[in-house]
Design a protein around this motif. Sequence first.
Motif, mmCIF file in Angstrom:
data_model
loop_
_atom_site.group_PDB
_atom_site.id
_atom_site.type_symbol
_atom_site.label_atom_id
_atom_site.label_comp_id
_atom_site.label_asym_id
_atom_site.label_seq_id
_atom_site.Cartn_x
_atom_site.Cartn_y
_atom_site.Cartn_z
ATOM 1 N N GLY A 31 -25.495 9.131 4.169
ATOM 2 C CA GLY A 31 -25.088 8.774 5.530
ATOM 3 C C GLY A 31 -25.468 9.815 6.569
ATOM 4 O O GLY A 31 -25.175 9.652 7.750
ATOM 5 N N PHE A 32 -26.121 10.890 6.129
ATOM 6 C CA PHE A 32 -26.604 11.902 7.079
ATOM 7 C C PHE A 32 -28.124 11.847 7.105
ATOM 8 O O PHE A 32 -28.746 11.490 6.105
ATOM 9 C CB PHE A 32 -26.101 13.292 6.668
ATOM 10 C CG PHE A 32 -24.619 13.414 6.865
ATOM 11 C CD1 PHE A 32 -24.098 13.917 8.041
ATOM 12 C CD2 PHE A 32 -23.743 12.963 5.889
ATOM 13 C CE1 PHE A 32 -22.728 13.988 8.237
ATOM 14 C CE2 PHE A 32 -22.369 13.023 6.079
ATOM 15 C CZ PHE A 32 -21.863 13.539 7.253
ATOM 16 N N PRO A 33 -28.730 12.176 8.260
ATOM 17 C CA PRO A 33 -30.170 11.947 8.402
ATOM 18 C C PRO A 33 -31.025 13.079 7.830
ATOM 19 O O PRO A 33 -31.224 14.107 8.464
ATOM 20 C CB PRO A 33 -30.355 11.829 9.929
ATOM 21 C CG PRO A 33 -29.206 12.586 10.515
ATOM 22 C CD PRO A 33 -28.090 12.569 9.520
ATOM 23 N N VAL A 34 -31.509 12.852 6.622
ATOM 24 C CA VAL A 34 -32.573 13.713 6.102
ATOM 25 C C VAL A 34 -33.499 12.842 5.269
ATOM 26 O O VAL A 34 -33.071 11.845 4.676
ATOM 27 C CB VAL A 34 -32.033 14.910 5.294
ATOM 28 C CG1 VAL A 34 -31.535 14.521 3.910
ATOM 29 C CG2 VAL A 34 -33.085 15.998 5.167
ATOM 30 N N ALA A 35 -34.770 13.207 5.274
ATOM 31 C CA ALA A 35 -35.797 12.467 4.554
ATOM 32 C C ALA A 35 -36.882 13.466 4.198
ATOM 33 O O ALA A 35 -36.798 14.638 4.581
ATOM 34 C CB ALA A 35 -36.367 11.360 5.451
ATOM 35 N N GLY A 36 -37.889 13.008 3.481
ATOM 36 C CA GLY A 36 -38.948 13.964 3.178
ATOM 37 C C GLY A 36 -40.028 13.428 2.277
ATOM 38 O O GLY A 36 -40.057 12.250 1.903
ATOM 39 N N VAL A 37 -40.933 14.352 1.934
ATOM 40 C CA VAL A 37 -42.051 14.064 1.040
ATOM 41 C C VAL A 37 -42.035 15.128 -0.050
ATOM 42 O O VAL A 37 -41.903 16.315 0.250
ATOM 43 C CB VAL A 37 -43.413 14.162 1.778
ATOM 44 C CG1 VAL A 37 -44.551 13.689 0.880
ATOM 45 C CG2 VAL A 37 -43.379 13.387 3.089
ATOM 46 N N CYS A 38 -42.156 14.695 -1.292
ATOM 47 C CA CYS A 38 -42.229 15.632 -2.410
ATOM 48 C C CYS A 38 -43.446 15.261 -3.241
ATOM 49 O O CYS A 38 -43.712 14.081 -3.464
ATOM 50 C CB CYS A 38 -40.962 15.537 -3.259
ATOM 51 S SG CYS A 38 -41.012 16.563 -4.747
ATOM 52 N N THR A 77 -38.099 19.853 15.134
ATOM 53 C CA THR A 77 -36.913 20.592 15.579
ATOM 54 C C THR A 77 -35.716 20.369 14.656
ATOM 55 O O THR A 77 -35.070 21.313 14.215
ATOM 56 C CB THR A 77 -36.533 20.158 17.005
ATOM 57 O OG1 THR A 77 -37.679 20.329 17.839
ATOM 58 C CG2 THR A 77 -35.384 20.990 17.559
ATOM 59 N N TYR A 78 -35.434 19.104 14.355
ATOM 60 C CA TYR A 78 -34.243 18.782 13.562
ATOM 61 C C TYR A 78 -34.548 18.610 12.082
ATOM 62 O O TYR A 78 -33.647 18.319 11.296
ATOM 63 C CB TYR A 78 -33.612 17.480 14.068
ATOM 64 C CG TYR A 78 -33.000 17.584 15.435
ATOM 65 C CD1 TYR A 78 -31.944 18.456 15.672
ATOM 66 C CD2 TYR A 78 -33.460 16.806 16.488
ATOM 67 C CE1 TYR A 78 -31.367 18.545 16.926
ATOM 68 C CE2 TYR A 78 -32.890 16.893 17.738
ATOM 69 C CZ TYR A 78 -31.845 17.765 17.960
ATOM 70 O OH TYR A 78 -31.267 17.852 19.188
ATOM 71 N N ALA A 79 -35.843 18.738 11.707
ATOM 72 C CA ALA A 79 -36.248 18.399 10.334
ATOM 73 C C ALA A 79 -35.489 19.242 9.318
ATOM 74 O O ALA A 79 -35.504 20.466 9.374
ATOM 75 C CB ALA A 79 -37.745 18.585 10.189
ATOM 76 N N GLY A 80 -34.839 18.571 8.361
ATOM 77 C CA GLY A 80 -34.066 19.303 7.357
ATOM 78 C C GLY A 80 -32.805 19.901 7.944
ATOM 79 O O GLY A 80 -32.421 21.020 7.600
ATOM 80 N N ASN A 81 -32.143 19.134 8.798
ATOM 81 C CA ASN A 81 -30.902 19.589 9.440
ATOM 82 C C ASN A 81 -29.909 20.116 8.398
ATOM 83 O O ASN A 81 -29.723 19.521 7.348
ATOM 84 C CB ASN A 81 -30.301 18.403 10.205
ATOM 85 C CG ASN A 81 -28.911 18.706 10.703
ATOM 86 O OD1 ASN A 81 -27.929 18.468 10.007
ATOM 87 N ND2 ASN A 81 -28.829 19.266 11.887
ATOM 88 N N PRO A 82 -29.260 21.270 8.674
ATOM 89 C CA PRO A 82 -28.389 21.901 7.672
ATOM 90 C C PRO A 82 -27.218 21.024 7.218
ATOM 91 O O PRO A 82 -26.870 21.040 6.039
ATOM 92 C CB PRO A 82 -27.866 23.167 8.368
ATOM 93 C CG PRO A 82 -28.522 23.243 9.688
ATOM 94 C CD PRO A 82 -29.429 22.090 9.881
#
Length: 423
Positions: free
Chosen positions: A273-280, A297-302
């Motif tokens: 439910g929190f916004p994080v995404a990515g490529v592995c 700026t917000y990528a990988g927000n803590p």
Amino acid sequence: NKTNESLMQRRHAAVARGVGQIHPIFAQRAENATVWDVEGRQYIDFAGGIAVLNTGHRHPKVMDAVRRQLDQFTHTCFQVLAYEPYVELCERLNAMVPGDFEKKTLLVTTGSEAVENAVKIARAATGRAGVICFTGGYHGRTMMTLSMTGKVNPYAAGMGLMPGGVYRAQYPCPIHGVSEDDSIASIERVFKNDAEPRDIAAIVIEPVQGEGGFYAASPAFMQRLRELCDLHGILLVADEVQTGAGRTGTFFAMEQMGVAPDLTTFAKSIAGGFPVAGVCGRAEVMDAIAPGGLGGTYAGNPLACAAALAVIDVFEEENLLARSRKIGELISGRLSEIASEDKRIADVRGLGAMVACELFTNDGHPHAELTARIVAAAREKGLILLSCGQYGNVIRILVPLTATDVEVQQGMDILSACFREQD
Ligand code: PMP
């Protein structure tokens, strides 16, 4: 007092028309598989915010992890001052994503951004610009991903042509007349008619199509794709934005396919439910872009990283992969029962808990109208459902894996009643 209707009026006046809304409901509160609206009505949530809530609304362990992070700091921008949760999440995903090779990870914020970046990385790593995607696929609403998404209306309609270099193959889908051989042949046709293989950077595929209708590619088909990619030096990219984080019974659907992709995109349920995404993916591929070429700026927000780490812990502690398979069996069983009495259900299918049924008219056409009626009728009875599919005739179930058997059964009872009542 606020009502759904009064809020709808304000919404229509204030919010851009292009933002759709499936249910005319405003949420007030949510807990695990239950949502309450602003009028105090209670609903069982079989939508999970579109595949985001495999660990349910507000999982206590996710909430605690976010609260702890909230008390430390909420933002530094990883490219300015780094922080451990980002690194730890990458470490854990490198170990979990399929592929018996060294991996690295990039974090961003949304699924669309993850796919955009997978394409950027594939372009840099191969020196090629072409991408092959599939009919009915969904990869996002940014410009590049709109090219890749295999459905024009409503996603790209009225916006003119999207970026070039995207070629469309047919997703294997026997119920609509596309065999695996047809699908492979459609890729060969791209090579013959549109672009040489040496100009193709990546083939991007959802192991199970999400928005497109919950059609699963078979392991044998994935193996053929892998061979084709290896033959031509093309990268295989698995878009696991919807299939990932345990929905299909393994943490990533590609674990069941017998071959690994070079790159995997993830988002949605990964952070509960929190916004994080990515490529592995392969370390040498991921490293193809020089410092400064990736990020945001917000990528990988803590806060979102802390949530994702807690989600991964919850999967282990609560054995949610086994639960995903169990819920899948339960739902498929109930849907098959309904289908045995209702010929309009032409197919019940699923991988793990990614289960759907597809509706046809008596004379064999996709029945979008009935699908919409069932979704609306279920809502009236307290069940939030989502449809999907190229023809809008598929009912998909994305119930939290943390829902109890009783909650799942209650939801299925409502769905069953809707089929009986809608003629
Ligand atoms: N890829 C897939 C497979 C998806 O299902 C979605 C979202 N439905 C996306 C990409 C885009 O993700 P987002 O909406 O977070 O940008």
